[in-house]
Design a protein around this motif. Structure first.
Motif, PDB file in Angstrom:
ATOM      1  N   HIS A  90       0.804  -1.228   0.000  1.00 20.29           N
ATOM      2  CA  HIS A  90       0.000   0.000   0.000  1.00 20.29           C
ATOM      3  C   HIS A  90       0.836   1.277   0.000  1.00 20.29           C
ATOM      4  CE1 HIS A  90      -3.214  -2.759   1.160  1.00 20.29           C
ATOM      5  NE2 HIS A  90      -4.092  -1.782   1.050  1.00 20.29           N
ATOM      6  N   ILE A 126       0.715  -6.959  -4.308  1.00 15.13           N
ATOM      7  CA  ILE A 126      -0.521  -6.635  -3.602  1.00 15.13           C
ATOM      8  C   ILE A 126      -0.965  -7.904  -2.884  1.00 15.13           C
ATOM      9  CG2 ILE A 126      -2.880  -5.791  -3.795  1.00 15.13           C
ATOM     10  CD1 ILE A 126      -2.068  -4.533  -6.491  1.00 15.13           C
ATOM     11  N   HIS A 146      -3.546  -9.306  -2.069  1.00 15.48           N
ATOM     12  CA  HIS A 146      -4.595 -10.171  -2.637  1.00 15.48           C
ATOM     13  C   HIS A 146      -4.211 -10.768  -3.989  1.00 15.48           C
ATOM     14  CE1 HIS A 146      -6.507  -8.330   0.642  1.00 15.48           C
ATOM     15  NE2 HIS A 146      -6.685  -7.185   0.056  1.00 15.48           N
ATOM     16  N   ASP A 172      -7.793  -5.688   5.438  1.00  7.79           N
ATOM     17  CA  ASP A 172      -8.078  -5.008   4.183  1.00  7.79           C
ATOM     18  C   ASP A 172      -9.354  -5.585   3.599  1.00  7.79           C
ATOM     19  OD1 ASP A 172      -6.439  -3.327   1.880  1.00  7.79           O
ATOM     20  OD2 ASP A 172      -7.930  -4.727   1.119  1.00  7.79           O
ATOM     21  N   HIS A 227     -10.590  -5.886   0.713  1.00  5.68           N
ATOM     22  CA  HIS A 227     -10.590  -6.683  -0.524  1.00  5.68           C
ATOM     23  C   HIS A 227     -10.035  -8.090  -0.348  1.00  5.68           C
ATOM     24  CE1 HIS A 227     -11.418  -2.700  -2.216  1.00  5.68           C
ATOM     25  NE2 HIS A 227     -12.285  -3.437  -2.888  1.00  5.68           N
ATOM     26  N   SER A 267      -3.960  -2.802  -9.708  1.00  5.18           N
ATOM     27  CA  SER A 267      -4.735  -3.045  -8.480  1.00  5.18           C
ATOM     28  C   SER A 267      -5.049  -4.532  -8.274  1.00  5.18           C
ATOM     29  CB  SER A 267      -6.048  -2.247  -8.437  1.00  5.18           C
ATOM     30  OG  SER A 267      -7.080  -2.944  -9.079  1.00  5.18           O
ATOM     31  N   CYS A 268      -5.580  -4.844  -7.087  1.00  2.00           N
ATOM     32  CA  CYS A 268      -5.932  -6.227  -6.771  1.00  2.00           C
ATOM     33  C   CYS A 268      -7.147  -6.687  -7.553  1.00  2.00           C
ATOM     34  CB  CYS A 268      -6.158  -6.391  -5.271  1.00  2.00           C
ATOM     35  SG  CYS A 268      -7.442  -5.337  -4.600  1.00  2.00           S
ATOM     36  N   CYS A 310       0.052  -1.179  -4.810  1.00  2.00           N
ATOM     37  CA  CYS A 310      -1.311  -0.636  -4.906  1.00  2.00           C
ATOM     38  C   CYS A 310      -1.345   0.669  -5.693  1.00  2.00           C
ATOM     39  CB  CYS A 310      -1.878  -0.388  -3.514  1.00  2.00           C
ATOM     40  SG  CYS A 310      -2.054  -1.889  -2.530  1.00  2.00           S
ATOM     41  N   CYS A 316      -4.359   3.219  -6.842  1.00  2.00           N
ATOM     42  CA  CYS A 316      -5.666   2.713  -6.447  1.00  2.00           C
ATOM     43  C   CYS A 316      -6.160   3.416  -5.194  1.00  2.00           C
ATOM     44  CB  CYS A 316      -5.609   1.206  -6.205  1.00  2.00           C
ATOM     45  SG  CYS A 316      -7.105   0.564  -5.459  1.00  2.00           S
ATOM     46  N   LEU A 317      -5.230   3.711  -4.274  1.00  2.00           N
ATOM     47  CA  LEU A 317      -5.673   4.357  -3.034  1.00  2.00           C
ATOM     48  C   LEU A 317      -4.910   5.617  -2.716  1.00  2.00           C
ATOM     49  CD1 LEU A 317      -4.539   2.652   0.276  1.00  2.00           C
ATOM     50  CD2 LEU A 317      -3.218   2.680  -1.818  1.00  2.00           C
ATOM     51  N   ASN A 358     -11.202  -0.649  -7.912  1.00  2.00           N
ATOM     52  CA  ASN A 358     -12.532  -1.030  -7.462  1.00  2.00           C
ATOM     53  C   ASN A 358     -13.318   0.073  -6.759  1.00  2.00           C
ATOM     54  OD1 ASN A 358     -10.999  -1.020  -5.061  1.00  2.00           O
ATOM     55  ND2 ASN A 358     -10.466  -3.170  -5.409  1.00  2.00           N
ATOM     56  N   ARG A 414     -10.921   9.200  -3.626  1.00  2.00           N
ATOM     57  CA  ARG A 414     -10.201   7.935  -3.475  1.00  2.00           C
ATOM     58  C   ARG A 414      -8.821   7.982  -4.143  1.00  2.00           C
ATOM     59  NH1 ARG A 414      -9.793   2.914  -0.820  1.00  2.00           N
ATOM     60  NH2 ARG A 414      -8.793   1.463  -2.241  1.00  2.00           N
TER      61      ARG A 414
HETATM   62  S1  SF4 Z   1      -8.069  -2.080  -3.277  1.00  2.00           S
HETATM   63 FE1  SF4 Z   1      -6.282  -0.980  -3.996  1.00  2.00          FE
HETATM   64  S2  SF4 Z   1      -5.310  -0.339  -2.109  1.00  2.00           S
HETATM   65 FE2  SF4 Z   1      -6.692  -1.972  -1.546  1.00  2.00          FE
HETATM   66  S3  SF4 Z   1      -5.442  -3.821  -1.645  1.00  2.00           S
HETATM   67 FE3  SF4 Z   1      -6.438  -3.559  -3.625  1.00  2.00          FE
HETATM   68  S4  SF4 Z   1      -4.915  -2.483  -4.846  1.00  2.00           S
HETATM   69 FE4  SF4 Z   1      -4.331  -2.221  -2.729  1.00  2.00          FE
END
Ligand code: SF4
Lengths: 210, 466
Positions: free
Chosen positions: B64, B107, B109, B128, B130, B346-347, B407, B410-411, B429, B435
């Protein structure tokens, strides 16, 4: 954990649906290990400030008496999105210890109970009725949330019973920490793992591959 | 015994004790830590004077807070300090860390399934939301908060209440240009961002049966955007073929033993669900979001909706606020909306198959003037595999930036943000307010739609590029 028994406080209506945890607290405020105690100014940051950094006078929590709100009255699916417990911490640091909404994001809902914050689920019509009463009194009418009797009392004295799981209610009333309680189950946990190692040995073989 | 769903079988398998009043203590098979919350949890435990109960079931990686720039150059000071703390605390606790530059980093996930750490029938948690992604291999996997994270470290268990069950059947064959991301965005549009609240969701149907594991992971990833803490797909031959030979998957006799157990996991044919939803996938077009909730979604050849047509006042207000934030006018086509940024990663969509989809659109074309387009592989392994088949060169020759795994945008917690007021098409997502950075405007889409937007400089129907 802090106890929650009975709260009589100013309630601020924010009747938007799907208020996500990114809106409650932005991620950059949560990066680092020393953030506890620094979050109050950033709670609802996405709604509270104008692009130039000044407070948006149109946002309810920037107006008296709502500034002192101890309760938020919210729309459907409050706290959806990320698992960040910082969303709960920021509310708590801002002085909010109860949120009333028709529904909540599941992880946020859990996180509340871990911190002595009470999430109350009431019917959508009851929630909007509460908000209307508060707005008609310009925020002066306080809302009472009584966990001992599981009832919310509106400014006009209307009583709305709510439900909360007995175990969670007990923990909030007494300020009990879950880790302590689970640690008393150490023997059961070890027993489970010993049996499980026979049943599903592959779960426990996790050394680096050769 | 009464007919049981996949969910019930896995859940029942993990009950350590019944705490009464609907709460049970569940055993956690895999606990994944990342750089934002991992060291905080380990330090919290130390402060309580407690040890990690099962370090061998706990795994960590930075994702992250590290920058995706070459050499991780853009990482903030706090980002580095979090990584240092994660290194120190995992070493002390005896927890395996997949560090930057190592095979296995990525990442959280993406790496779980890819390394074979996430297995059918396991219960997986991570701080987290996700974490639901791992359901794609037939696991019960869900996100937890910081307090629960400490609880798992200290006890390898969690106190949980049994959710209701929902089955979503995606039936039929996907039309060309339609990807798993489109199916799940479409579902969220149909049943809403709170449609799955309180449910554990099983994805099934012929479209899921025909889908590779990576697509299933994408579908499960957005379960939380549906309001569901967890979503999963029953394991099948596709799952086993995907897992066999992965670094941490069982080997030899252990594999055969595991396989026999996994084959008993799928739900009994007559098991009942609390809610059933069916989607005919032949009617689903590529999707793109127009607003600030994932339920604000339309077909890429569709129209930006008009709030005045919405009867529910709360919903209408949310739509108006979303359109104002996004700088869009109702009533016109969403296609043609100019974009400034494109983020592929991203995941949700940072796996090899996603990069292949994006590369097939990008190949031989050029990113439009004035657009910055990033490709951020989901893991070190994805990056190396993509480079081995030349995808990095396809992207860079087309004017995309090829970056380090994490990440990233994405965040936006790692110094990588979409500037205020700018518009991004993102394969991630969440299109929430702010965001991808304060006042950033995010449109969620599939890797193919995102790549097409980069080339056109505008949202465009990938099936009929502008
Ligand atoms: S949603 Fe984005 S910030 Fe969260 S784990 Fe997945 S890639 Fe990383």
């Amino acid at each position: 954990m802090r106890r929650f028994t009975r709260l009589e406080a100013v309630a601020a209506p924010i009747l938007l649906e799907n208020i996500d945890t990114d809106v409650i607290i932005r991620i950059e405020r949560l990066v680092g290990n020393g953030i506890r105690g620094t979050l109050a100014p950033w709670c609802f940051g996405a709604l509270r400030y104008l692009p130039d950094g000044s407070e948006d006078p149109g946002f309810v929590l920037n107006r008296p008496p709502y500034r002192e709100a101890g309760i938020i009255i919210a729309g459907r699916n409050f706290g959806c999105g990320s698992s960040r417990e910082g969303a709960v911490w920021s509310l708590q640091e801002r002085g909010v210890t109860c949120v009333i909404a028709p529904s909540f994001g599941d992880i946020f809902f859990n996180n509340c109970f871990q911190n002595g914050i009470l999430p109350v689920v009431l019917d959508e019509a009851v929630v909007s009725g509460l908000a209307r009463e508060v707005e008609e009194s310009q925020g002066a009418g306080r809302v009472t949330v009584d966990l001992e009797h599981c009832v919310v009392v509106s400014p006009a004295g209307r009583r709305h019973p709510f439900q909360v799981e007995a175990r969670r209610r007990e923990a909030l009333l007494q300020g009990l920490d879950e880790i302590g309680a689970t640690r008393r189950q150490a023997a059961a946990i070890e027993g489970f793992q010993a049996r499980d190692r026979q049943r599903r040995p592959w779960v426990y073989v996790t050394g680096d591959p050769a | 015994m009464a007919a049981r769903t996949l969910f019930a079988k896995i859940w029942d398998d993990h009950v350590v004790s019944d705490l009464g009043d609907g709460a049970v203590l569940l055993h956690v098979d895999r606990h994944l830590l990342h750089d934002l919350g991992g060291s905080r949890g380990l330090l919290d435990l130390k402060q309580r004077g407690l040890a990690v109960q099962s370090p061998e079931l706990t795994f960590a990686t930075p994702d992250h807070a590290i920058s995706s720039a070459a050499g991780r150059a853009g990482t903030t000071e706090t980002g580095w300090s979090l990584l240092d703390a994660l290194r120190a605390e995992t070493r002390e606790a005896g927890i395996r860390l997949f560090d930057v530059g190592q095979r296995g980093q990525g990442i959280v996930h993406v790496i779980g399934p890819e390394l074979g750490l996430s297995l059918p029938g396991t219960l997986i948690v991570c701080g987290d939301s996700h974490t639901c992604t791992h359901g794609g291999v037939g696991a019960l996997a869900f996100g937890i908060g910081s307090s629960e994270l400490s609880h798992v470290l200290a006890t390898q268990t969690l106190v949980q209440r049994r959710p209701k069950t929902m089955r979503v059947r995606f039936e039929g064959a996907l039309r060309p240009g339609v990807l798993p991301k489109d199916l799940i965005l479409h579902l969220i549009g149909v049943i809403g961002a709170a449609g799955g609240t309180g449910y554990a969701v099983e994805y099934a149907g012929s479209a899921i049966a025909a889908m590779p594991v990576e697509g299933r992971l994408t579908i499960c990833n957005l379960s939380i955007e549906l309001g569901a803490k967890m979503g999963f797909v029953a394991p099948d031959e596709t799952t086993y073929a995907y897992l066999q030979g992965r670094p941490y998957a069982p080997k030899g006799e252990a594999w055969e033993h595991a396989l026999a157990a996994w084959r008993t996991l799928p739900g009994d044919p007559d098991a009942a669900f609390d809610r059933e939803v069916a989607i005919d996938v032949a009617g689903v077009a590529p999707q793109v979001t127009w607003g600030t909730s994932p339920e604000h979604v339309v077909a890429v050849d569709g129209t930006i909706p008009d709030p005045t047509a919405e009867a529910d006042p709360v919903r209408r207000r949310a739509m108006e606020a979303a359109l104002a934030y996004m700088g869009l006018e109702p009533g016109g086509p969403i296609a043609g909306t100019k974009v400034d940024w494109v983020f592929i990663g991203s995941c949700t969509n940072g796996r090899l198959s996603d990069l292949r989809e994006a590369a097939s659109v990008a190949r031989g074309n050029r990113v439009a003037d004035g657009v910055r387009a990033w490709v951020v592989p989901g893991s070190e392994i994805v990056k190396r595999d993509a480079e081995a088949e030349g995808l990095d060169r396809v992207f860079t020759q087309a004017g995309f930036e090829w970056r380090e795994p994490g990440c990233s945008m994405c965040l936006a917690a790692n110094g990588e943000v979409v500037p205020p007021g700018q518009r991004s098409v993102s394969t991630s997502n969440r299109n929430f307010v702010g965001r991808q950075g304060p006042r950033a405007r995010t449109h969620l889409a599939s890797p193919a739609v995102a790549a097409a937007a980069a080339l056109a400089g505008a949202i465009t129907d990938v099936r009929r590029p502008a």
